[in-house]
Design a protein around this motif. Structure first.
Motif, PDB file in Angstrom:
ATOM      1  N   LYS A 145     -76.770 -90.774  36.856  1.00 24.52           N
ATOM      2  CA  LYS A 145     -76.205 -90.149  38.058  1.00 24.52           C
ATOM      3  C   LYS A 145     -74.721 -89.846  37.887  1.00 24.52           C
ATOM      4  N   THR A 146     -73.958 -90.839  37.441  1.00 22.69           N
ATOM      5  CA  THR A 146     -72.527 -90.609  37.211  1.00 22.69           C
ATOM      6  C   THR A 146     -72.327 -89.607  36.082  1.00 22.69           C
ATOM      7  N   THR A 179     -72.814 -86.222  37.517  1.00 26.91           N
ATOM      8  CA  THR A 179     -71.671 -85.852  38.357  1.00 26.91           C
ATOM      9  C   THR A 179     -70.526 -85.317  37.503  1.00 26.91           C
ATOM     10  N   LEU A 230     -65.233 -90.061  42.363  1.00 24.95           N
ATOM     11  CA  LEU A 230     -66.122 -91.143  41.936  1.00 24.95           C
ATOM     12  C   LEU A 230     -65.610 -92.504  42.381  1.00 24.95           C
ATOM     13  N   ARG A 231     -66.498 -93.498  42.272  1.00 26.62           N
ATOM     14  CA  ARG A 231     -66.123 -94.883  42.545  1.00 26.62           C
ATOM     15  C   ARG A 231     -65.529 -95.540  41.297  1.00 26.62           C
ATOM     16  N   ALA A 258     -69.173 -97.698  33.150  1.00 31.99           N
ATOM     17  CA  ALA A 258     -69.711 -96.803  34.188  1.00 31.99           C
ATOM     18  C   ALA A 258     -68.846 -95.563  34.317  1.00 31.99           C
ATOM     19  N   THR A 259     -68.568 -94.921  33.183  1.00 38.40           N
ATOM     20  CA  THR A 259     -67.703 -93.737  33.195  1.00 38.40           C
ATOM     21  C   THR A 259     -68.391 -92.529  32.546  1.00 38.40           C
ATOM     22  N   GLY A 260     -69.731 -92.487  32.614  1.00 37.69           N
ATOM     23  CA  GLY A 260     -70.464 -91.410  31.961  1.00 37.69           C
ATOM     24  C   GLY A 260     -70.715 -91.743  30.502  1.00 37.69           C
ATOM     25  N   VAL A 280     -60.802 -91.115  41.242  1.00 35.85           N
ATOM     26  CA  VAL A 280     -61.617 -92.335  41.177  1.00 35.85           C
ATOM     27  C   VAL A 280     -60.983 -93.359  42.103  1.00 35.85           C
ATOM     28  N   SER A 314     -67.426 -93.704  47.305  1.00 36.96           N
ATOM     29  CA  SER A 314     -65.996 -93.728  47.015  1.00 36.96           C
ATOM     30  C   SER A 314     -65.214 -93.503  48.311  1.00 36.96           C
ATOM     31  N   THR A 346     -69.331 -85.450  44.347  1.00 38.23           N
ATOM     32  CA  THR A 346     -69.200 -86.890  44.512  1.00 38.23           C
ATOM     33  C   THR A 346     -70.556 -87.544  44.305  1.00 38.23           C
ATOM     34  N   GLU A 347     -70.588 -88.866  44.221  1.00 39.53           N
ATOM     35  CA  GLU A 347     -71.858 -89.562  44.023  1.00 39.53           C
ATOM     36  C   GLU A 347     -71.911 -90.793  44.907  1.00 39.53           C
TER      37      GLU A 347
END
Length: 543
Positions: free
Chosen positions: A59-60, A63, A81-82, A96-98, A254, A267, A284-285
């Motif tokens: 998902k990220t 995004t 993003l969060r 968690a950064t892609g 972020v 976020s 956004t996610e």
């Protein structure tokens, strides 16, 4: 990486609005918000997903890759993003950064201490914990009942040993009492920061936090404990959104990091609204599957912040559908069209749910190199039958190029299909009716049962004037139900509510279902055991 001042300059942000954290990270000063207050806002697109699986859905990743692809098409796009939590980074997920060619950087910094936001939130939360204990120790002028304190402590790490503790042991250390820790992502301070409009709103929300009740049953708030200013001081920099970049220099904001299974999963409002002034399209996610993060995005964040989202992107993988069709994790790499067809029910329910919020939806099929064409064809056939656009996403392998088709489809939807966004339920419904609406209309369940204490607490919240608040469901992310093993698209089940709590500052009621925990534990083999710090300072195994 480009120096962040260059990324900012290209996006139209003067260096005077930046607070630099080295060469590649910066916070955005509130002066930028004031300068841009009259600027028109861009379009807001939510990326969500089917129920998560151990194989990962991306998902990220989607995004980030979609934002890169839009920029490559000369669309002024920004991602919001969060911030990752240390708990999952060292627990099950790792970074968690892609990944691949769709990443935000500097990835190691973002995944670890970043600009200190989560530490500030933990500190503010624990300051209030210390002030509560000290108030009782110093005479308890407010008459706070030690047995009715609802405020725990917080730490940004998975540590099951801290779920239930006893404090105050030993001479001169206060009154012994039961307490516990929750993970920082579940802290109400996190939610307050993420839902605040500005520093003044942050203080108001902090003041409304209920920490416990007196012997007479009256609520004791952070304002009554004189905790607000101290907490606000610790959060003075954390409230400012962070600016970083994708691998190809696209700006990314972020900010904030609540989990979607035990918190509201989005976020910050400040970060999102800043992005909407910065870009013509903001991607956004929201965390976990659409029945969790997306529901809270629509029913909590957008409702409170006055946001009107324009479209949703639903991420799915062939592996996720096979898993929801009953295939064990170790066999997900094998071809199984029967199981995938069975698992399509999960995708269809998420699509129906997003449309219930009035959202035009685009399906992003996240492509893995070992996917079978026949299985991918089944996904596209199902989407065509439902009249929903779907595109293959290859952003991990190809970056912006691999998301070009997805980006073009999204722009067509934004141009041709107007959003009819509305929350799932009205504020006037009772808290129990709101819970039942989510369970029956989104989850597919038939009924809700309540532990006696939970039922009593809901009635008490309504008596105190909190009945108009939305509900924040705390539930396993792996199923529509409250049982992780009930995969696919189950129907007719009963959801059991074990506990409820009031987040008056954040503006919602947390509803814990099944055996949900607000402090996760580490898996048998934590991600931390695969990491290594090299002699040159580089980190192996985090991403």
């Amino acid at each position: 990486m480009k120096p962040i001042v260059e990324v900012a300059a290209k996006a139209g942000i003067d260096e005077k609005h930046l607070e630099l954290y080295g060469k590649y990270k910066a916070k955005l000063n509130p002066s930028l918000t004031e300068k841009w207050k009259d600027r028109p806002s861009g379009k807001l697109v939510l990326v969500t997903a089917v129920n998560p699986t151990p194989a990962g859905e991306g998902k990220t990743l989607t995004t980030i890759g979609l934002t890169q692809a839009l920029q490559a098409l000369d669309v002024n796009a920004v991602a919001a993003l969060r911030e990752p939590s240390l708990g999952p980074c060292f627990g099950m997920k790792g970074g968690a950064t892609g990944g691949g060619k769709a990443q935000i950087v500097p990835a190691e910094d973002i995944n670890l201490h970043f600009t200190g936001d989560l530490h500030a939130i933990s500190s503010a939360h624990n300051l209030q914990s210390a002030l509560i204990d000290n108030h009782i120790y110093q005479g308890n002028a407010l008459g706070l009942d030690p047995k009715r304190i609802v405020w725990k402590r917080a730490v940004d790490m998975n540590d099951r040993g801290l779920r239930s503790i006893v404090t105050g042991l030993g001479a001169g250390n206060g009154m012994p009492q039961e307490s516990g820790f929750l993970i920082t992502s579940a802290s109400e301070v996190m939610a307050v920061l993420c839902l605040s409009e500005n520093a003044a709103d942050l203080k108001k929300r902090l003041g409304r936090i209920v920490v416990g009740y007196t012997f007479e049953g009256e609520a004791v708030t952070a304002a009554l404990l004189d905790a607000v200013e101290g907490m606000a001081i610790l959060l003075k920099d954390a409230i400012k959104p962070n600016l970083v970049q994708t691998l190809d220099g696209t700006p990314v904001i972020v900010h904030g990091g609540p989990f979607a299974n035990i918190a509201h999963g989005c976020s910050s409002v400040i970060g999102t609204k800043t992005a909407l002034k910065l870009g013509d399209v903001v991607i956004t996610e929201a965390g976990f599957g659409a029945e969790l993060g997306a529901e809270k995005f629509f029913d909590i964040k957008c409702r409170q912040a006055g946001l009107k989202p324009d479209a949703a992107v639903l991420v799915v993988t062939a592996k996720a559908l096979k898993y929801n069709g009953g295939v064990p994790v170790k066999e997900l790499g094998e071809k199984n069209t029967r199981a995938l067809t069975e698992g399509l029910g999960n995708l269809k329910r998420h699509l129906r749910n997003l449309q219930a919020f009035g959202m035009p939806v685009l399906v992003a099929v996240n492509h893995f190199a070992a996917d079978y064409e026949s299985e991918l064809d089944l996904i596209f056939d199902a989407c065509r039958e439902l009249g929903v656009a779907a595109e293959l996403s290859d952003v991990w392998a190809e970056g912006a190029t691999g998301g070009a088709a997805l980006a073009r489809s999204l722009m067509r939807i934004l141009e041709e299909q107007p959003s009819r966004y509305e929350p799932l339920y009205g504020a006037s419904l009772s808290l129990k009716d709101k819970i039942k609406t989510v369970v029956t209309r989104l989850y597919g369940g038939s009924d809700v049962t309540y532990a006696p204490a939970a039922s009593k607490a809901l009635a008490d919240f309504e008596r105190r004037g909190f009945g108009d608040l939305p509900v924040c469901m705390a539930k396993t992310p792996y199923s529509f139900s409250d049982r992780a093993s009930l995969l696919g698209a189950p129907e007719g089940f009963t959801v059991s509510v074990s506990r409820v709590s009031l987040s008056a500052g954040a503006g919602f009621v947390v509803v814990e279902t099944g055996n949900m925990m607000t402090m996760p534990g580490l898996p048998k083999v934590p991600a931390a055991s695969r990491m290594r710090l090299e002699t040159d300072g580089t980190i192996e195994g985090l991403l």
